[in-house]
Scaffold this active site. Sequence first.
Site, short mmCIF file in Angstrom:
data_model
loop_
_atom_site.label_atom_id
_atom_site.label_comp_id
_atom_site.label_asym_id
_atom_site.label_seq_id
_atom_site.Cartn_x
_atom_site.Cartn_y
_atom_site.Cartn_z
N TYR A 205 0.84 -1.21 0.00
CA TYR A 205 0.00 0.00 0.00
C TYR A 205 0.88 1.26 0.00
CZ TYR A 205 -3.08 3.62 1.99
OH TYR A 205 -3.77 4.80 2.23
N GLY B 18 3.18 -6.01 13.14
CA GLY B 18 2.98 -5.14 11.96
C GLY B 18 2.44 -3.77 12.34
#
Length: 305
Positions: free
Chosen positions: A141, A267
């Site tokens: 992304y 993450g």
Amino acid sequence: MKILVTGGAGFIASNVADAYIKAGHRVVIVDNLFMGNMKNVNKKAKFYKADIRDAMLAKIVAREKPDVVNHHAAQISVPDSVRDPVTDMDINIRGTVNVMEASRKAGVKKFIFISSGGTVYGSNVKLPATEDNPLTAESPYGIAKVTGEHYVRFYAARYGMKYTILRYSNVYGPRQIPHGEAGVVAIFIERIMSGKRPVIYGGGKCLRDYVYVGDVAAANVAALKKGNNEAFNIGTGVKTDVNMLYAAIQKATGYSEPAEQAPYRAGDLKANYLNCARAKRLLGWSPKVKLNEGIALTYEYYRDK
Ligand SMILES: NC(=O)c1ccc[n+]([C@@H]2O[C@H](COP(=O)([O-])OP(=O)(O)OC[C@H]3O[C@@H](n4cnc5c(N)ncnc54)[C@H](O)[C@@H]3O)[C@@H](O)[C@H]2O)c1
């Protein structure tokens, strides 16, 4: 001015379209309704249901001949981009280039590109992050957002199509769809309203920069005339951890139950907040809505819905 807004049935861009219309501009919206909703589309806007990747997009831009294209349409989930980088690349890179190419061919004067202050700088950036940091995105992304930024610079250098890049921090407010990390305010409010306790991960210590969508819309209005060929962080510079955010939501909603606790999610960035001095200096923009006020406005929206 006539402005074509991609993704204008979604959370942020529908608020941007409303602000443009309020400022007296004509607005055309393109959205494939993948996540967007017709209920968000301003009645005064012209709407096309179309995919930014399709050949149809060039026909729409050529027919409408907007002065400015404001490009918000995107696949917005970082975890989904990790799970399926090909789809992320297809929408967020190929789709973006398709919109730029259509804009260039239709003689669009300015392109406003929406990027992400939470992902383009990577995790090793000195906080609060300034725009001059290297763009070392670590997710598909973020890589797609960095790539889009390179493309607008290419179109400016090669064809003279002006651009402004807006790198948002964590945006919250009315119409946000309760999913993903960016939607934490919407997720917490939705859970409280449906009688479920919100879940806080890793002790709620992750620091974020939460900016109200009305302020983000105002930055898009400022970018119509200012900030040519520059990139701007659009946030508050205020760091808020999830526990502080939860306390603000409890205050607005009157909900007194403690949150459920869950382990830290791999993450999740430990901290991200932005230095927004450049937007103040060159766009004449700064955020006006404080967190407590913005959360109260957001809760009112979900309560009345
Ligand atoms: N929400 C945040 O905190 C945040 C932070 C940084 C950047 N951004 C960026 O802001 C923009 C808007 O995000 P949002 O939070 O409003 O998300 P959203 O999902 O509500 O809006 C995105 C819109 O794009 C549309 N769309 C998706 N794929 C499309 C396609 N192929 N063709 C046409 N339309 C398509 C969706 O239907 C939706 O209406 C995105 O570019 C996102 O990356 C958001």
